[in-house]
Design an enzyme around this catalytic site. Structure first.
Site, PDB file in Angstrom:
ATOM      1  N   VAL A  15       0.838  -1.206   0.000  1.00 31.75           N
ATOM      2  CA  VAL A  15       0.000   0.000   0.000  1.00 31.75           C
ATOM      3  C   VAL A  15       0.872   1.254   0.000  1.00 31.75           C
ATOM      4  CG1 VAL A  15      -1.746   1.295   1.284  1.00 31.75           C
ATOM      5  CG2 VAL A  15      -1.910  -1.197   1.154  1.00 31.75           C
ATOM      6  N   SER A  41      14.036  -1.666   7.332  1.00 28.20           N
ATOM      7  CA  SER A  41      14.117  -0.991   6.028  1.00 28.20           C
ATOM      8  C   SER A  41      15.058   0.206   6.019  1.00 28.20           C
ATOM      9  CB  SER A  41      12.726  -0.521   5.593  1.00 28.20           C
ATOM     10  OG  SER A  41      11.908  -1.636   5.371  1.00 28.20           O
ATOM     11  N   CYS A 131     -10.699  -2.247   1.644  1.00 25.41           N
ATOM     12  CA  CYS A 131     -10.760  -2.212   0.182  1.00 25.41           C
ATOM     13  C   CYS A 131     -12.074  -2.794  -0.362  1.00 25.41           C
ATOM     14  CB  CYS A 131      -9.581  -2.968  -0.416  1.00 25.41           C
ATOM     15  SG  CYS A 131      -9.170  -4.476   0.473  1.00 25.41           S
ATOM     16  N   LYS A 215     -16.133  -6.417   8.686  1.00 28.62           N
ATOM     17  CA  LYS A 215     -15.717  -5.060   8.277  1.00 28.62           C
ATOM     18  C   LYS A 215     -16.671  -4.563   7.198  1.00 28.62           C
ATOM     19  CE  LYS A 215     -10.793  -5.848   9.148  1.00 28.62           C
ATOM     20  NZ  LYS A 215      -9.511  -6.251   8.517  1.00 28.62           N
ATOM     21  N   HIS A 244      -9.871  -6.722  -6.646  1.00 26.39           N
ATOM     22  CA  HIS A 244     -10.897  -7.540  -6.005  1.00 26.39           C
ATOM     23  C   HIS A 244     -12.157  -7.499  -6.885  1.00 26.39           C
ATOM     24  CE1 HIS A 244      -8.321  -7.715  -2.620  1.00 26.39           C
ATOM     25  NE2 HIS A 244      -9.004  -7.029  -1.738  1.00 26.39           N
TER      26      HIS A 244
HETATM   27  P1  NAP Z   1       2.997  -5.044   3.613  1.00 24.69           P
HETATM   28  O1  NAP Z   1       3.268  -5.098   2.158  1.00 24.69           O
HETATM   29  O2  NAP Z   1       3.300  -6.235   4.430  1.00 24.69           O
HETATM   30  O3  NAP Z   1       3.764  -3.760   4.245  1.00 24.69           O
HETATM   31  C1  NAP Z   1       3.751  -3.466   5.606  1.00 24.69           C
HETATM   32  C2  NAP Z   1       4.420  -2.127   5.843  1.00 24.69           C
HETATM   33  O4  NAP Z   1       4.353  -1.800   7.244  1.00 24.69           O
HETATM   34  C3  NAP Z   1       5.906  -2.129   5.472  1.00 24.69           C
HETATM   35  O5  NAP Z   1       6.287  -0.860   5.019  1.00 24.69           O
HETATM   36  C4  NAP Z   1       6.547  -2.418   6.821  1.00 24.69           C
HETATM   37  O6  NAP Z   1       7.888  -1.991   6.908  1.00 24.69           O
HETATM   38  C5  NAP Z   1       5.672  -1.575   7.719  1.00 24.69           C
HETATM   39  N1  NAP Z   1       5.821  -1.971   9.105  1.00 24.69           N
HETATM   40  C6  NAP Z   1       5.605  -3.193   9.635  1.00 24.69           C
HETATM   41  N2  NAP Z   1       5.910  -3.180  10.957  1.00 24.69           N
HETATM   42  C7  NAP Z   1       6.315  -1.923  11.249  1.00 24.69           C
HETATM   43  C8  NAP Z   1       6.771  -1.284  12.427  1.00 24.69           C
HETATM   44  N3  NAP Z   1       6.874  -1.929  13.591  1.00 24.69           N
HETATM   45  N4  NAP Z   1       7.107   0.040  12.356  1.00 24.69           N
HETATM   46  C9  NAP Z   1       7.014   0.692  11.185  1.00 24.69           C
HETATM   47  N5  NAP Z   1       6.598   0.146  10.029  1.00 24.69           N
HETATM   48  C10 NAP Z   1       6.248  -1.150  10.065  1.00 24.69           C
HETATM   49  O7  NAP Z   1       1.470  -4.728   3.899  1.00 24.69           O
HETATM   50  P2  NAP Z   1       0.449  -3.794   3.075  1.00 24.69           P
HETATM   51  O8  NAP Z   1      -0.298  -4.623   2.125  1.00 24.69           O
HETATM   52  O9  NAP Z   1       1.150  -2.582   2.564  1.00 24.69           O
HETATM   53  O10 NAP Z   1      -0.572  -3.443   4.232  1.00 24.69           O
HETATM   54  C11 NAP Z   1      -0.184  -2.734   5.367  1.00 24.69           C
HETATM   55  C12 NAP Z   1      -1.421  -2.428   6.199  1.00 24.69           C
HETATM   56  O11 NAP Z   1      -2.276  -1.589   5.442  1.00 24.69           O
HETATM   57  C13 NAP Z   1      -2.271  -3.664   6.545  1.00 24.69           C
HETATM   58  O12 NAP Z   1      -1.828  -4.278   7.734  1.00 24.69           O
HETATM   59  C14 NAP Z   1      -3.628  -3.085   6.681  1.00 24.69           C
HETATM   60  O13 NAP Z   1      -3.833  -2.599   7.982  1.00 24.69           O
HETATM   61  C15 NAP Z   1      -3.612  -1.922   5.689  1.00 24.69           C
HETATM   62  N6  NAP Z   1      -4.275  -2.300   4.424  1.00 24.69           N
HETATM   63  C16 NAP Z   1      -5.444  -1.739   4.183  1.00 24.69           C
HETATM   64  C17 NAP Z   1      -6.137  -2.060   3.045  1.00 24.69           C
HETATM   65  C18 NAP Z   1      -7.471  -1.494   2.833  1.00 24.69           C
HETATM   66  O14 NAP Z   1      -8.357  -2.291   2.636  1.00 24.69           O
HETATM   67  N7  NAP Z   1      -7.654  -0.198   2.834  1.00 24.69           N
HETATM   68  C19 NAP Z   1      -5.616  -2.946   2.119  1.00 24.69           C
HETATM   69  C20 NAP Z   1      -4.398  -3.505   2.385  1.00 24.69           C
HETATM   70  C21 NAP Z   1      -3.739  -3.169   3.549  1.00 24.69           C
HETATM   71  P3  NAP Z   1       9.105  -3.027   6.631  1.00 24.69           P
HETATM   72  O15 NAP Z   1       9.180  -3.218   5.138  1.00 24.69           O
HETATM   73  O16 NAP Z   1      10.290  -2.282   7.169  1.00 24.69           O
HETATM   74  O17 NAP Z   1       8.799  -4.279   7.366  1.00 24.69           O
HETATM   75  O1  3JN Z   2      -7.242  -8.976   2.545  1.00 26.93           O
HETATM   76  C1  3JN Z   2      -7.500  -7.997   1.845  1.00 26.93           C
HETATM   77  O2  3JN Z   2      -7.757  -8.110   0.640  1.00 26.93           O
HETATM   78  C2  3JN Z   2      -7.553  -6.654   2.445  1.00 26.93           C
HETATM   79  C3  3JN Z   2      -6.809  -6.650   3.723  1.00 26.93           C
HETATM   80  C4  3JN Z   2      -6.846  -5.664   4.547  1.00 26.93           C
HETATM   81  C5  3JN Z   2      -6.180  -5.743   5.841  1.00 26.93           C
HETATM   82  C6  3JN Z   2      -5.115  -6.627   6.035  1.00 26.93           C
HETATM   83  C7  3JN Z   2      -4.517  -6.730   7.272  1.00 26.93           C
HETATM   84  C8  3JN Z   2      -4.959  -5.976   8.327  1.00 26.93           C
HETATM   85  C9  3JN Z   2      -6.620  -4.949   6.892  1.00 26.93           C
HETATM   86  C10 3JN Z   2      -7.702  -3.955   6.657  1.00 26.93           C
HETATM   87  O3  3JN Z   2      -7.424  -2.969   5.981  1.00 26.93           O
HETATM   88  O4  3JN Z   2      -8.816  -4.128   7.132  1.00 26.93           O
HETATM   89  C11 3JN Z   2      -6.023  -5.085   8.144  1.00 26.93           C
HETATM   90  C12 3JN Z   2      -6.485  -4.284   9.308  1.00 26.93           C
HETATM   91  O5  3JN Z   2      -6.008  -3.163   9.430  1.00 26.93           O
HETATM   92  O6  3JN Z   2      -7.277  -4.793  10.092  1.00 26.93           O
END
Ligand code: NAP
Ligand code: 3JN
Length: 338
Positions: A15, A41, A131, A215, A244
């Site tokens: 993201v 990182s 999402c 959600k 999706h």
């Molecule tokens: P991802 O590819 O696994 O990336 C996670 C990010 O969080 C990386 O930049 C990671 O840094 C950072 N991070 C993890 N632990 C951390 C810490 N202790 N301190 C600072 N940064 C940290 O995951 P993603 O798909 O981008 O998703 C991340 C989050 O966004 C999800 O957990 C969810 O809550 C949210 N999300 C929301 C939607 C939505 O539906 N709107 C969709 C997808 C995700 P490093 O690379 O250094 O580990």
């Molecule tokens: O699984 C997906 O397609 C969307 C995932 C979203 C997600 C993944 C991990 C943690 C979320 C979210 O945005 O609801 C979370 C979370 O923050 O709970």
């Protein structure tokens, strides 16, 4: 033109990476971009507007002088750091579920409830919905305004990018290894995802639904500002990289013909109608990937109820489902309040 100091927390993730691209593509007025992630990182750089920007460790003092924080570092990290950032005067737009259902935090999809952004003043935080909810509500809203929705039954077909970088790599690895008759690794999901469908997204709750399903139920009511809309969801992970897809059944209080629904949706912001099945035209995940719009097609009557429609809704989960929606919120915020 006024410019803003912007921080991306979770910058190295699926993201966060897309947030940086969307800020650049939309020419968001960035004065200085600060990229934050975990200590793992530190030392990495990411490109922004032709320059390499160093990734810094997310710390309590990371937000001094930052105007806007785009957060996607996971729920636990947002829970800790979003209030810290807000206390230092930064408006946080958070992509995690940490604050979505907090009554003092607006949950915003600009095409649906842009006015709710005003509520950011209470806690300095705006939540970005899940999402799967976002792409559904941009389509539901114009139909609800016309004929009031009573009930929604949705089944999702969710891409692996929704689980982050590690899941994208796991699907790639499993497909390549299966083609080469090699053993596969199963780490991210409880089962093989290649050539499979998993009716299991996020953890299971006591009511038998998953958190992802609930959600969709709860966020839809909050964004549409109508707790009377009944929503039931089944969320499924499929071996698709981006976008999706959703099968959505809607029951209305009064009649909406498929023609009327198409006409309403053709005028709806952020929506594209692709609905000519006899020419094999309907929304497809591979066509929605990388696009900003939410695509809708296969609009037809539910012949089993008085006022019902079925449809198929597809959007890029990392763009409209996350990064783009967050940047659109930031655009409204600076236009109206900063
Ligand atoms: P991802 O590819 O696994 O990336 C996670 C990010 O969080 C990386 O930049 C990671 O840094 C950072 N991070 C993890 N632990 C951390 C810490 N202790 N301190 C600072 N940064 C940290 O995951 P993603 O798909 O981008 O998703 C991340 C989050 O966004 C999800 O957990 C969810 O809550 C949210 N999300 C929301 C939607 C939505 O539906 N709107 C969709 C997808 C995700 P490093 O690379 O250094 O580990
Ligand atoms: O699984 C997906 O397609 C969307 C995932 C979203 C997600 C993944 C991990 C943690 C979320 C979210 O945005 O609801 C979370 C979370 O923050 O709970």
């Amino acid at each position: 033109m006024k410019t803003y100091n912007v921080a991306v927390a979770g910058a190295t993730g699926a993201v966060g990476n897309e947030m940086i691209s969307v800020l650049e593509e939309r020419d968001f007025p960035v004065k200085n971009l600060v990229l934050l992630a975990s200590s793992r990182s530190v030392g990495k750089t990411l490109p922004f507007k032709g320059k390499s920007v160093k990734v810094q460790e997310l710390k309590e003092d990371s937000f001094k002088g930052i105007d806007i924080g785009l957060f996607s570092p996971g729920g636990a990290v947002s829970t800790k750091f979003a209030p810290i950032a807000a206390a230092s005067g930064c408006v946080v737009i958070d992509n995690t579920s940490a604050f979505r259902m907090d009554p003092d935090v607006p949950l915003v999809v600009p095409e649906v409830n842009e006015h709710a952004i005003a509520g950011y003043k209470k806690k300095g935080i705006i939540a970005n919905p899940n999402c799967s909810t976002i792409q559904m509500v941009v389509v539901l809203k114009p139909l609800h305004d016309f004929a009031k929705i009573k009930r929604v039954v949705v089944s999702t077909y969710q891409a692996v990018s929704g689980t982050g970088m590690k899941a994208i790599k796991e699907l790639e690895q499993q497909v390549l290894n299966l083609y080469n008759s090699r053993k596969i690794e199963i780490k991210v999901y409880p089962h093989q995802i290649a050539f499979n469908c998993l009716p299991h997204i996020d953890s299971f709750l006591d009511n038998g639904y998953t958190k992802e399903e609930m959600k969709m139920v709860n966020e839809t009511k909050k964004i549409m500002e109508d707790p009377s809309i009944a929503v039931t969801a089944t969320t499924v992970r499929v071996p698709v990289f981006y976008s999706h897809s959703e099968s959505v059944n809607i029951e209305f209080e009064k009649d909406v013909t498929p023609q009327k629904a198409r006409a309403l949706l053709k005028k709806a912001p952020g929506v594209k109608v692709v609905d000519d099945p006899l020419k094999n035209k309907y929304p497809l995940a591979i066509n929605a990937a990388g696009k900003d719009d939410t695509f809708v097609g296969r609009i037809r009557r539910d012949e089993t109820i008085a006022h019902g429609l079925n449809m198929w809704i597809v959007a890029d989960n990392i763009r409209k489902g996350a990064a783009l929606n967050a940047v659109q919120i930031a655009e409204s915020l600076i236009e109206k309040y900063m």
